[in-house]
Design a protein around this motif. Structure first.
Motif, short mmCIF file in Angstrom:
data_model
loop_
_atom_site.label_atom_id
_atom_site.label_comp_id
_atom_site.label_asym_id
_atom_site.label_seq_id
_atom_site.Cartn_x
_atom_site.Cartn_y
_atom_site.Cartn_z
N SER A 1 -23.18 69.41 104.73
CA SER A 1 -21.83 69.88 104.40
C SER A 1 -21.16 70.60 105.56
N GLY A 2 -21.92 70.97 106.56
CA GLY A 2 -21.37 71.59 107.77
C GLY A 2 -22.36 71.43 108.90
N ASN B 1 -24.68 61.93 111.52
CA ASN B 1 -23.45 62.34 110.87
C ASN B 1 -23.56 63.75 110.28
N TRP B 2 -22.46 64.48 110.32
CA TRP B 2 -22.35 65.76 109.63
C TRP B 2 -20.89 65.96 109.23
N HIS B 3 -20.61 67.07 108.53
CA HIS B 3 -19.27 67.37 108.06
C HIS B 3 -18.76 68.67 108.67
N PHE B 4 -17.44 68.77 108.78
CA PHE B 4 -16.73 69.99 109.17
C PHE B 4 -17.27 70.56 110.49
N LEU C 1 -22.22 59.17 116.92
CA LEU C 1 -21.97 60.38 116.15
C LEU C 1 -20.72 60.20 115.29
N THR C 2 -20.79 60.60 114.03
CA THR C 2 -19.61 60.58 113.18
C THR C 2 -19.52 61.87 112.38
N ILE C 3 -18.30 62.19 111.97
CA ILE C 3 -18.04 63.34 111.10
C ILE C 3 -17.17 62.79 109.97
N ASN C 4 -17.81 62.37 108.87
CA ASN C 4 -17.00 61.66 107.89
C ASN C 4 -16.39 62.55 106.81
#
Length: 606
Positions: A233-234, A258-261, A286-289
């Motif tokens: 989530s972060g 991948n990770w978020h925020f 690397l992605t931040i979806n």
């Protein structure tokens, strides 16, 4: 500020009179884009740089992606609202669709499962084909049913050490994807760190059993499948460090990390690369979806994050969704009533970066992404900020000799546009459009940001001989109620006025706490920008022009911005117009009150 109709060119208190010869004599060609406007309170000057000699890769609109931005069947929004953004990534899996997915069907493939997988595949079918050819991250856990609506009695994958039902589910998902012929990447579990999606512990033994089972099943069935994770989530250094070590040991590393925020995508990406290296892992895409918290979703912060993404090495990222999950087709609230918002125009500007990315530096909370396109004879820069404050930012463009095609008779043409944080927004506002001189090597362009929530673009093209600002702005204080003036406010019952407010123009504020209280602003011109307080106790107002359909503006903000632009009218025919401002008596759920506090209005007179 009152306007004298007989002396339109006269300097007025609070204005900064200027001429191009004077600026040139100071040793630099200066763009006086918004120096006609008083600078916002608590505004600090800053500088960003753009180096024309340091050209990198072609822009890829890396941040142009959307979590559940499409309608349930993928048909909306229309292509004319989607294609200009050059979207590269979509993410979905049927969350919140009635039926509950595999879980709701009693842990089998019934109607609840079918409607979710069909929704995801319908969306993916549209956006992975021409003209988009985007990537689609299939949220496997949402198809399963883990969308925060699952009951407390849920039996999670691998509870009691039993992963057999989970493996059967994964096999069914892969079979349905393969039968469709649609390319997707498998995002196995959303935010597995105790945020309502996974209740069995972050990086717990059960989590790794769930993850390893899914990866091995997918690769057994489709060895070339793309797998995405861990989708925390972060960004969390410690979690990711442990996760990389464990999944490497288990031989279940994903294809895409991948990770978020996160606070800054460039900083986070650099840390992720260092962790890969420490574990002896070859660099993964690397992605931040998911990115942008709800309070960050304004024009300025969105532009700042996109700017930082351009410098991060992240390959794709998706705008998060908060208020209209999960099949509204609004591109995560970039559209309002089917019309673009300020954020939509930020993404449109970002997608227009072409040619080669340029090396840039930011400062004072302001970031810039820029690209030079020699075939189009254009340099475009997008400015955003994460501070929530206005101020003057000088854009310093270096090494003009590396783009000699920009110079014509010693001048470069500069166009500055403001992208208000407004919903809806018919178009950005042009605040400057003229030639500026150079010293041969460097250009200095001061851009005054009238609101900390607005983004700006600077476009440079060859000089064409034009001079002067676009329609000098007339500033009208909220206390100007004289009907003898062309431009004036009017207040009905339940409005008050306060003097001595240090962070507002002329230190005055006109306010109302009462639902139904009406104010008006009458002006002669073609456009008006309204300044009002945004703060933790502010409410929602509605505005209409000349009796037209009203739009609502939410003045809530977690921190105070006393004099920023909260609304800009569409371009209007030359003539006299009246804006009606109504306190709706409503408020954002996070706001502590329903106050509306008006500061001033900026009028474009012709």
């Amino acid at each position: 500020m009152k306007r004298n109709p007989a002396r339109k060119s006269a300097a007025r208190p609070g204005w900064r009179p200027w001429t191009l010869p004077v600026l040139a004599a100071l040793g630099a060609a200066v763009l006086a884009a918004a120096t006609l406007d008083p600078a916002p309170a608590a505004a600090a000057d800053s500088e960003v740089t753009v180096d024309l000699a340091a050209q990198g890769a072609a822009p890829t609109a890396v941040g142009s992606g959307f979590l559940y931005g499409l309608s349930q069947d993928g048909s909306a929004p229309a292509d004319n609202l989607l294609q200009p953004l050059k979207p590269a990534l979509f993410r979905g899996g049927g969350a919140r669709i009635a039926g509950g997915g595999w879980l709701g069907d009693g842990y089998t493939a019934g109607a609840g499962y079918r409607v979710r997988i069909n929704s995801a595949l319908s969306q993916a079918r549209r956006v992975t084909a021409a003209p988009y050819r985007a990537t689609y991250h299939l949220l496997v856990s949402d198809v399963w049913g883990a969308d925060t609506t699952q009951p407390a009695s849920t039996v999670y994958p691998c509870d009691n050490g039993d992963c057999s039902n989970w493996a059967a589910f994964v096999d069914r998902v892969v079979a349905d994807v393969q039968a469709s012929g649609i390319p997707v990447a498998y995002d196995i579990w959303n935010e597995p760190d105790g945020t309502g999606f996974w209740q069995r512990g972050v990086n717990s033994p059960q989590y790794y059993r769930m993850w390893d089972t899914a990866v091995r099943e997918i690769r057994r069935l489709v060895p070339a499948a793309q797998i995405v994770g861990p989708s925390y989530s972060g960004y969390n250094h410690g979690w990711l460090d442990s996760w990389l070590g464990q999944t490497k040991a288990d031989n279940t590393l994903p294809n895409v990390l991948n990770w978020h925020f996160g606070d800054d995508p460039a900083t986070d990406a650099a840390d992720a690369r260092a962790l890969e290296s420490a574990h002896g892992i070859a660099p993964l895409p690397l992605t931040i979806n998911e990115y942008l918290f709800s309070q960050q979703q304004n024009s300025a912060y969105t532009a700042w994050f996109l700017d930082r993404l351009s410098a991060s090495g992240v390959t794709a990222a998706a705008h998060a969704i908060w208020s209209d999950c999960c099949g509204a087709g609004t591109l995560d609230s970039l559209l309002a009533g089917g019309q673009p918002t300020g954020q939509w125009w930020v993404y449109q500007a970002y997608a227009r970066l072409s040619g080669r990315l340029l090396a840039t530096t930011g400062g004072g909370g302001v970031a810039v992404a820029a690209a030079a396109d020699s075939s189009a004879h254009q340099v475009l820069a997008l400015l955003g900020n994460n501070s929530g404050q206005g101020g003057t930012t000088t854009v310093t463009v270096r090494n003009l000799s590396a783009a000699s095609w920009l110079l014509h008779s010693g001048a470069v043409h500069a166009t500055v546009q403001r992208i208000p944080d407004q919903s809806p927004l018919s178009a950005p506002v042009t605040v400057f459009d003229a030639d500026v001189a150079t010293d041969g090597a460097t250009l200095h362009l001061p851009v005054t940001r009238t609101s900390g929530s607005d983004a700006y673009t600077v476009t440079l093209t060859p000089g064409n001989g034009s001079t002067g600002p676009v329609d000098p702005t007339v500033v009208v204080d909220g206390t100007d109620t004289s009907t003898s003036d062309l431009d004036h406010f009017g207040y009905g019952a339940n409005w008050g006025v306060t003097n001595g407010v240090s962070d507002m123009y002329q230190q005055t504020a006109n306010w109302s706490y009462t639902g139904g209280a009406v104010a008006t602003f009458t002006f002669r011109g073609t456009q008006v920008a309204l300044h009002a307080v945004r703060d933790a106790d502010q409410g929602i107002m509605s505005l209409s022009v000349d009796g037209g359909s009203p739009v609502t503006v939410d003045n809530y903000a977690p921190s105070r911005n006393a004099s920023g632009v909260v609304w800009t009218s569409p371009r209007l025919a030359v003539g006299t117009h009246t804006v009606t401002i109504t306190n709706t008596g409503q408020r954002n759920g996070a706001s502590g009150g329903t106050n509306i506090a008006l500061d001033r209005a900026d009028v474009t007179p012709s």
